[in-house]
Design an enzyme around this catalytic site. Structure first.
Site, PDB file in Angstrom:
ATOM      1  N   GLY A 165      -9.539 -92.218 -74.609  1.00 32.33           N
ATOM      2  CA  GLY A 165      -8.962 -91.890 -73.312  1.00 32.33           C
ATOM      3  C   GLY A 165      -8.566 -93.163 -72.608  1.00 32.33           C
ATOM      4  CD  GLN A 175      -9.360 -97.461 -68.594  1.00 31.83           C
ATOM      5  OE1 GLN A 175      -9.006 -96.335 -68.894  1.00 31.83           O
ATOM      6  NE2 GLN A 175     -10.295 -98.100 -69.275  1.00 31.83           N
ATOM      7  CB  CYS A 195     -15.385 -97.887 -70.079  1.00 33.58           C
ATOM      8  SG  CYS A 195     -13.906 -97.965 -69.057  1.00 33.58           S
ATOM      9  CG  LEU A 196     -10.667 -98.555 -74.244  1.00 34.07           C
ATOM     10  CD1 LEU A 196      -9.265 -97.999 -74.375  1.00 34.07           C
ATOM     11  CD2 LEU A 196     -11.089 -99.247 -75.531  1.00 34.07           C
ATOM     12  CG  HIS A 222     -14.814 -92.084 -68.876  1.00 32.94           C
ATOM     13  ND1 HIS A 222     -15.931 -92.800 -69.247  1.00 32.94           N
ATOM     14  CD2 HIS A 222     -13.811 -93.002 -68.782  1.00 32.94           C
ATOM     15  CE1 HIS A 222     -15.608 -94.085 -69.361  1.00 32.94           C
ATOM     16  NE2 HIS A 222     -14.328 -94.234 -69.099  1.00 32.94           N
ATOM     17  CD  GLU A 223     -10.193 -91.952 -69.658  1.00 35.05           C
ATOM     18  OE1 GLU A 223      -9.783 -92.857 -68.908  1.00 35.05           O
ATOM     19  OE2 GLU A 223     -10.925 -92.186 -70.632  1.00 35.05           O
ATOM     20  CG  HIS A 228     -11.053 -95.104 -65.366  1.00 35.77           C
ATOM     21  ND1 HIS A 228     -11.528 -96.369 -65.174  1.00 35.77           N
ATOM     22  CD2 HIS A 228     -11.434 -94.743 -66.614  1.00 35.77           C
ATOM     23  CE1 HIS A 228     -12.180 -96.773 -66.264  1.00 35.77           C
ATOM     24  NE2 HIS A 228     -12.146 -95.795 -67.157  1.00 35.77           N
TER      25      HIS A 228
END
Ligand code: NI
Length: 177
Positions: free
Chosen positions: A46, A51, A93-94, A135-136, A139
Site C-alpha cells: 500500500g 509518502q 510502513c515504507l 493504514h493508508e 496517512h
C-alpha cells in the site's frame, strides 16, 4: 509510469492532513499509476500520496500475489462503517523502513471512494485488505502506524530512523505499506 522517491520519517509532510481531490482527472490518474509503480518497486502492499510528497487524498493498495496482482485505486476514501470486532496485524510502513509493530484495528470496514475512472464506489473489506486500507487512510490524516503503539516504542523507532537518516545509511526494503 515512473517510480517516485518515498519520504521517510521524520518528515513534516508525513504529519499533514491531506486535501480531497476535486475529481479523478488525468493528473490524478497519472499520480495513481506512478504511486502503484513506486509501491511495486519498493516493494510494498500500500502507498499513500503524502509518502511521495503529494498532500492529496489518494491511496493505492495491492494485497494480491506476485503472480496475481490486484491493484486498487482510491481517491477521497472514507470509512463509513467499521466492525466492533478488531484484528491485530504486524504492520510496517515504507516511510518507517525496517520497523514493525502489532497494531489493533477494526477487523472489517465499509468504504466510500472515487475509483480510477472518477466513479463513486462503495466496498467492504476485511482481513489484510481492511488493515492495509486503514493504514493508508491514516496517512491522509498525518497518522503513522507508530501513533497507534506505546509512546516508548514509538520514540525508540523514531530515534532509530533519525539516526539512520543522519548517517545517510541506505535502508533495507521490506514488503510494507
Ligand atoms: Ni505506511
Amino acid at each position: 509510469m515512473s517510480v517516485l522517491p518515498i519520504i521517510t520519517a521524520p518528515d513534516p509532510r508525513l504529519k499533514k492532513k491531506c486535501q480531497p481531490v476535486e475529481q479523478v482527472d488525468s493528473q490524478i490518474v497519472q499520480l495513481m499509476d506512478d504511486m502503484l509503480e513506486t509501491m511495486y518497486a519498493a516493494p510494498g502492499i500500500g502507498l499513500a500520496a503524502p509518502q511521495v510528497g503529494v498532500l492529496k487524498r489518494v491511496i493505492v493498495v495491492d494485497v494480491g500475489h506476485d503472480d496475481q496482482r490486484d491493484p486498487r485505486f482510491f481517491a477521497n476514501p472514507e470509512v463509513v462503517w467499521h466492525s466492533d470486532d478488531v484484528a491485530s496485524y504486524e504492520e510496517g510502513c515504507l516511510s518507517l523502513p525496517e520497523n514493525f509493530s502489532d497494531v489493533v484495528r477494526p477487523a472489517a470496514i465499509k468504504l466510500r471512494y472515487l475509483d480510477r475512472d472518477n466513479t463513486p464506489q462503495e466496498m467492504e473489506a476485511d482481513g489484510l485488505l481492511a488493515t492495509c486500507i486503514q493504514h493508508e487512510i491514516d496517512h491522509l490524516e498525518g497518522i503513522l502506524f507508530v501513533d497507534h503503539i506505546s509512546a516508548l516504542k514509538r520514540s525508540m523507532i523514531l530515534r532509530r530512523l533519525t539516526k539512520a537518516k543522519k548517517a545517510h545509511r541506505p535502508l533495507a526494503k521490506y514488503a510494507t505499506a
